[in-house]
Scaffold this active site. Structure first.
Site, PDB file in Angstrom:
ATOM      1  N   PHE A 150       0.810  -1.226   0.000  1.00 28.59           N
ATOM      2  CA  PHE A 150       0.000   0.000   0.000  1.00 28.59           C
ATOM      3  C   PHE A 150       0.835   1.265   0.000  1.00 28.59           C
ATOM      4  O   PHE A 150       0.364   2.320  -0.393  1.00 28.59           O
ATOM      5  CB  PHE A 150      -0.936   0.010   1.234  1.00 28.59           C
ATOM      6  CG  PHE A 150      -0.238   0.430   2.503  1.00 28.59           C
ATOM      7  CD1 PHE A 150      -0.084   1.784   2.814  1.00 28.59           C
ATOM      8  CD2 PHE A 150       0.305  -0.498   3.386  1.00 28.59           C
ATOM      9  CE1 PHE A 150       0.580   2.178   3.972  1.00 28.59           C
ATOM     10  CE2 PHE A 150       0.973  -0.110   4.533  1.00 28.59           C
ATOM     11  CZ  PHE A 150       1.101   1.235   4.827  1.00 28.59           C
ATOM     12  N   LYS A 174      -1.118  -7.095  -9.239  1.00 25.15           N
ATOM     13  CA  LYS A 174      -2.101  -7.226  -8.161  1.00 25.15           C
ATOM     14  C   LYS A 174      -1.739  -6.160  -7.129  1.00 25.15           C
ATOM     15  O   LYS A 174      -0.883  -6.359  -6.266  1.00 25.15           O
ATOM     16  CB  LYS A 174      -2.014  -8.637  -7.559  1.00 25.15           C
ATOM     17  CG  LYS A 174      -3.273  -9.153  -6.916  1.00 25.15           C
ATOM     18  CD  LYS A 174      -3.819  -8.316  -5.787  1.00 25.15           C
ATOM     19  CE  LYS A 174      -3.059  -8.441  -4.513  1.00 25.15           C
ATOM     20  NZ  LYS A 174      -3.474  -7.447  -3.482  1.00 25.15           N
ATOM     21  N   GLU A 177      -4.944  -3.814  -1.966  1.00 23.15           N
ATOM     22  CA  GLU A 177      -6.389  -3.549  -1.950  1.00 23.15           C
ATOM     23  C   GLU A 177      -6.719  -2.290  -1.140  1.00 23.15           C
ATOM     24  O   GLU A 177      -7.844  -1.826  -1.151  1.00 23.15           O
ATOM     25  CB  GLU A 177      -7.152  -4.779  -1.432  1.00 23.15           C
ATOM     26  CG  GLU A 177      -6.863  -5.199  -0.001  1.00 23.15           C
ATOM     27  CD  GLU A 177      -5.608  -6.060   0.150  1.00 23.15           C
ATOM     28  OE1 GLU A 177      -4.624  -5.854  -0.588  1.00 23.15           O
ATOM     29  OE2 GLU A 177      -5.609  -6.928   1.046  1.00 23.15           O
ATOM     30  N   SER A 227       5.302  -7.031   3.321  1.00 25.53           N
ATOM     31  CA  SER A 227       5.832  -7.394   4.637  1.00 25.53           C
ATOM     32  C   SER A 227       6.603  -8.723   4.566  1.00 25.53           C
ATOM     33  O   SER A 227       6.396  -9.531   3.654  1.00 25.53           O
ATOM     34  CB  SER A 227       4.687  -7.511   5.642  1.00 25.53           C
ATOM     35  OG  SER A 227       3.797  -8.517   5.219  1.00 25.53           O
ATOM     36  N   CYS A 282       9.513   1.663   3.542  1.00 19.84           N
ATOM     37  CA  CYS A 282      10.417   0.569   3.891  1.00 19.84           C
ATOM     38  C   CYS A 282      11.837   1.087   4.085  1.00 19.84           C
ATOM     39  O   CYS A 282      12.686   0.377   4.604  1.00 19.84           O
ATOM     40  CB  CYS A 282      10.404  -0.501   2.815  1.00 19.84           C
ATOM     41  SG  CYS A 282      11.116   0.088   1.303  1.00 19.84           S
ATOM     42  N   GLU A 384       9.184  -4.408  12.985  1.00 21.06           N
ATOM     43  CA  GLU A 384       8.910  -3.230  12.151  1.00 21.06           C
ATOM     44  C   GLU A 384       7.591  -2.604  12.609  1.00 21.06           C
ATOM     45  O   GLU A 384       6.559  -3.266  12.605  1.00 21.06           O
ATOM     46  CB  GLU A 384       8.799  -3.678  10.684  1.00 21.06           C
ATOM     47  CG  GLU A 384       8.590  -2.522   9.730  1.00 21.06           C
ATOM     48  CD  GLU A 384       8.425  -2.984   8.279  1.00 21.06           C
ATOM     49  OE1 GLU A 384       7.692  -3.970   8.042  1.00 21.06           O
ATOM     50  OE2 GLU A 384       9.014  -2.347   7.398  1.00 21.06           O
TER      51      GLU A 384
HETATM   52  P1  NAD Z   1       1.481  -6.681   2.998  1.00 21.82           P
HETATM   53  O1  NAD Z   1       2.510  -7.742   3.071  1.00 21.82           O
HETATM   54  O2  NAD Z   1       0.364  -6.709   3.966  1.00 21.82           O
HETATM   55  O3  NAD Z   1       0.799  -6.677   1.534  1.00 21.82           O
HETATM   56  C1  NAD Z   1       1.574  -6.710   0.355  1.00 21.82           C
HETATM   57  C2  NAD Z   1       0.771  -7.409  -0.735  1.00 21.82           C
HETATM   58  O4  NAD Z   1       0.524  -8.764  -0.331  1.00 21.82           O
HETATM   59  C3  NAD Z   1      -0.599  -6.780  -0.995  1.00 21.82           C
HETATM   60  O5  NAD Z   1      -0.827  -6.744  -2.385  1.00 21.82           O
HETATM   61  C4  NAD Z   1      -1.560  -7.714  -0.285  1.00 21.82           C
HETATM   62  O6  NAD Z   1      -2.820  -7.760  -0.899  1.00 21.82           O
HETATM   63  C5  NAD Z   1      -0.876  -9.058  -0.385  1.00 21.82           C
HETATM   64  N1  NAD Z   1      -1.229  -9.929   0.760  1.00 21.82           N
HETATM   65  C6  NAD Z   1      -1.521  -9.544   2.017  1.00 21.82           C
HETATM   66  N2  NAD Z   1      -1.812 -10.615   2.774  1.00 21.82           N
HETATM   67  C7  NAD Z   1      -1.684 -11.707   1.986  1.00 21.82           C
HETATM   68  C8  NAD Z   1      -1.834 -13.114   2.219  1.00 21.82           C
HETATM   69  N3  NAD Z   1      -2.171 -13.616   3.402  1.00 21.82           N
HETATM   70  N4  NAD Z   1      -1.609 -13.954   1.173  1.00 21.82           N
HETATM   71  C9  NAD Z   1      -1.256 -13.465  -0.030  1.00 21.82           C
HETATM   72  N5  NAD Z   1      -1.108 -12.144  -0.299  1.00 21.82           N
HETATM   73  C10 NAD Z   1      -1.309 -11.271   0.701  1.00 21.82           C
HETATM   74  O7  NAD Z   1       2.263  -5.267   3.056  1.00 21.82           O
HETATM   75  P2  NAD Z   1       1.657  -3.801   3.164  1.00 21.82           P
HETATM   76  O8  NAD Z   1       1.126  -3.597   4.539  1.00 21.82           O
HETATM   77  O9  NAD Z   1       0.796  -3.493   2.002  1.00 21.82           O
HETATM   78  O10 NAD Z   1       2.985  -2.938   2.976  1.00 21.82           O
HETATM   79  C11 NAD Z   1       3.856  -2.617   4.025  1.00 21.82           C
HETATM   80  C12 NAD Z   1       5.037  -3.561   4.077  1.00 21.82           C
HETATM   81  O11 NAD Z   1       5.732  -3.523   2.832  1.00 21.82           O
HETATM   82  C13 NAD Z   1       6.069  -3.168   5.115  1.00 21.82           C
HETATM   83  O12 NAD Z   1       6.529  -4.325   5.759  1.00 21.82           O
HETATM   84  C14 NAD Z   1       7.187  -2.535   4.295  1.00 21.82           C
HETATM   85  O13 NAD Z   1       8.466  -2.580   4.876  1.00 21.82           O
HETATM   86  C15 NAD Z   1       7.122  -3.354   3.061  1.00 21.82           C
HETATM   87  N6  NAD Z   1       7.740  -2.681   1.932  1.00 21.82           N
HETATM   88  C16 NAD Z   1       8.963  -3.130   1.530  1.00 21.82           C
HETATM   89  C17 NAD Z   1       9.612  -2.500   0.487  1.00 21.82           C
HETATM   90  C18 NAD Z   1      10.950  -2.984   0.024  1.00 21.82           C
HETATM   91  O14 NAD Z   1      11.363  -2.595  -1.042  1.00 21.82           O
HETATM   92  N7  NAD Z   1      11.640  -3.819   0.776  1.00 21.82           N
HETATM   93  C19 NAD Z   1       9.009  -1.403  -0.161  1.00 21.82           C
HETATM   94  C20 NAD Z   1       7.752  -0.983   0.265  1.00 21.82           C
HETATM   95  C21 NAD Z   1       7.125  -1.639   1.326  1.00 21.82           C
END
Ligand code: NAD
Length: 501
Positions: A150, A174, A177, A227, A282, A384
């Site tokens: 997000f 994808k 959401e 994450s 991040c 985090e």
């Molecule tokens: P998230 O892991 O909750 O979601 C990321 C994606 O995974 C979304 O598209 C989501 O729909 C999908 N997802 C969520 N739960 C799922 C499940 N159970 N099964 C399959 N898919 C699922 O992350 P977020 O809250 O949207 O973003 C924040 C996180 O992203 C933080 O941990 C941040 O550090 C990380 N991030 C990392 C970088 C990097 O380059 N390392 C960059 C930006 C964000």
């Protein structure tokens, strides 16, 4: 009235038909503004089928022609930057200048991808043996998938699909959401730029959609940013199903403040890096490791009034320096961590809880928080938080600070603030971290270098964008050729080196 969003499949908007929807909020008001359809496995397979059908023609399109689409896309992004930034802020909550900056960082990847004919050039060795030449080529991998978080709903998709598509692949995105509209708009702009239908599809959804993308045999490569818990699952599941996976994950970025640091520069840097985008980056700095008691005291003393006077507001307020947290759930999670930090004995020097903005009482706002005397056993240090919470950990000397950085489970970014070239050089070499800054708090590499972390901040072998991106989205092939005019060697039954021919 809430607006219903859609998917974007085979060049057109497609209504969701699963009957499942997710809520999209305006985080400043706490109101639901849109509903996003959550795709069923069947709908997701429809997007994969569109990408698979478009693949042969797009893969056979000369790279220079593919680049022409990206050049036009670049112009369209520039023309629509304000619109994209506004849309992004309205769903994410970050300030408009910050959103605009992130669109521009995504644009830089598009500009990198415009050079794809040059980037795909192979190697050629004449005469590896008598009359024998060897050359290499990079070919598209096939249908690629991007699953994005997000916090950068325009930039992170643009780390992925412009490079993948430039390399001759087709793509299914994808998006998160929580803020899906930028992904949809980017796909429409790619069509306007002349991309054939089916080459870039957007399927909105949650776990059901993701699991289908991870297991469908037509998908060859998966890029994920999000994450660590989910990223690890994506990596394991994708690999198990024979896909190439790069999963960029969570972080806990340490900033080492040395006694000789320029404190004016250091305080400005820490403010922007810890509280910009409400810490939902991040690459945000979430730990300041101050070296020596006096450095720690000065750092905390000078940060305190700056944090207390942070301008927190909705994205529509041009003066705001920091917006709200993306969702109520994230807001609650961050409050939980703050309570844990207090209970564990850390000193909450600035408490941003309880902030109220007139007219935005239901918004997910949180003021900047500063914890001092955090220890490495505390959950606020280990995990985090992903919010506007900066921890100060006091290190007795430089070696102690380096040890902390290297022993943390995450390895995304880090920075050292010092005037000492020796210390900076030593740190850059020894830090077990993917991206290191020297007096640069958020060392996000430019588009023609590559972005990624070490340890549990990245699963897989490739960083994103730059040459690492080109490598991820292509397969290397090496050809060894002999022509009839070469010298006849007769039948050969043993391996021979080039030097023997
Ligand atoms: P998230 O892991 O909750 O979601 C990321 C994606 O995974 C979304 O598209 C989501 O729909 C999908 N997802 C969520 N739960 C799922 C499940 N159970 N099964 C399959 N898919 C699922 O992350 P977020 O809250 O949207 O973003 C924040 C996180 O992203 C933080 O941990 C941040 O550090 C990380 N991030 C990392 C970088 C990097 O380059 N390392 C960059 C930006 C964000």
């Amino acid at each position: 009235m809430t607006q219903d969003l859609h998917h974007f499949i085979d060049g057109k908007k497609v209504k969701g038909n699963s009957g499942h929807f997710g809520d999209v909020y305006n985080p400043a008001t706490g109101e639901v503004t849109k509903r996003v359809p959550l795709a069923s496995a069947d709908e997701t397979r429809g997007a994969i089928a569109a990408a698979a059908a478009a693949l042969p023609a797009w893969a056979a399109t000369p790279p220079a022609k593919r680049a022409q689409v990206l050049f036009k896309f670049r112009d369209l992004i520039i023309k629509n930057t304000d619109k994209l930034a506004e849309l992004l802020s309205s769903e994410h909550g970050k300030t408009v200048p910050d959103a605009r900056g992130s669109v521009t960082r995504g644009l830089e990847v598009v500009e990198f991808a415009c050079g794809i004919p040059h980037l795909l050039k192979g190697e050629f060795s004449e005469g590896v043996a008598t009359g024998v030449d060897t050359y290499s080529m990079r070919q598209p991998v096939g249908v690629c998938v991007g699953i994005t978080p997000f916090n950068f709903p325009a930039m992170v998709p643009m780390w992925m699909f412009p490079v993948a598509i430039a390399c001759g692949n087709t793509f299914v995105l994808k998006p998160s959401e929580k803020d899906p509209s930028c992904g949809l708009m980017l796909a429409e702009l790619m069509m306007e730029a002349g991309l054939p239908k089916g080459c870039l599809n957007v399927v909105n959804g949650d776990k059901a959609a993701v699991d289908t993308l991870l297991t469908d045999p037509r998908v060859q490569a998966v890029s994920f940013v999000g994450s660590t818990k989910i990223g690890h699952y994506i990596y394991e599941t994708g690999c198990k199903h024979g896909k190439r996976v790069q999963a960029l994950c969570g972080a806990k970025n340490h900033m080492i403040v040395m006694p000789d640091a320029d404190m004016n520069q250091t305080i400005d840097a820490a403010m922007g890096a810890a509280y910009g985008s409400a810490g939902e980056r991040c690459m945000a700095i979430s730990v300041a490791v101050t070296v020596g008691e006096e450095t720690g005291d000065e750092f905390v003393r000078r940060m305190t009034p700056r944090i207390q006077s942070l301008k927190v507001g909705p994205y529509t307020d041009a003066q705001a320096e920091m917006g709200p947290i993306v969702t109520k759930e994230s807001h609650q999670r961050i409050l939980g961590y703050i309570a844990e930090g207090v209970a564990a004995g850390a000193e909450l020097v600035v408490d941003g809880r309880g902030i109220k903005l007139q007219g935005y009482e239901k918004g997910f706002f949180l003021g900047g928080c500063l914890f001092d005397r955090v220890t490495t056993e505390m959950s606020i240090y280990k995990e985090e938080i992903f919010g506007p919470v900066l921890n100060v950990v006091r290190a007795k000397d430089y070696e102690h600070a380096v040890k902390m950085v290297n022993e943390h489970e995450y390895g995304n970014g880090t920075a050292i603030f010092t005037r000492d070239g020796d210390a900076a050089r030593d740190f850059a070499s020894r830090a077990r971290i993917g991206m290191v800054g020297v007096n640069v708090p958020i060392p996000v590499p430019v588009a023609y270098h590559s972005f990624g972390g070490w340890k549990r901040s990245l699963f897989g072998d490739h960083f994103m964008h730059g040459m690492e991106g080109v490598r991820f989205y292509t397969r290397l092939k090496t050809i060894t050729a002999r022509w009839p005019s070469g010298i006849r060697t007769g039948a050969q039954f043993h391996f021979r080196s080039g030097a023997e021919h």
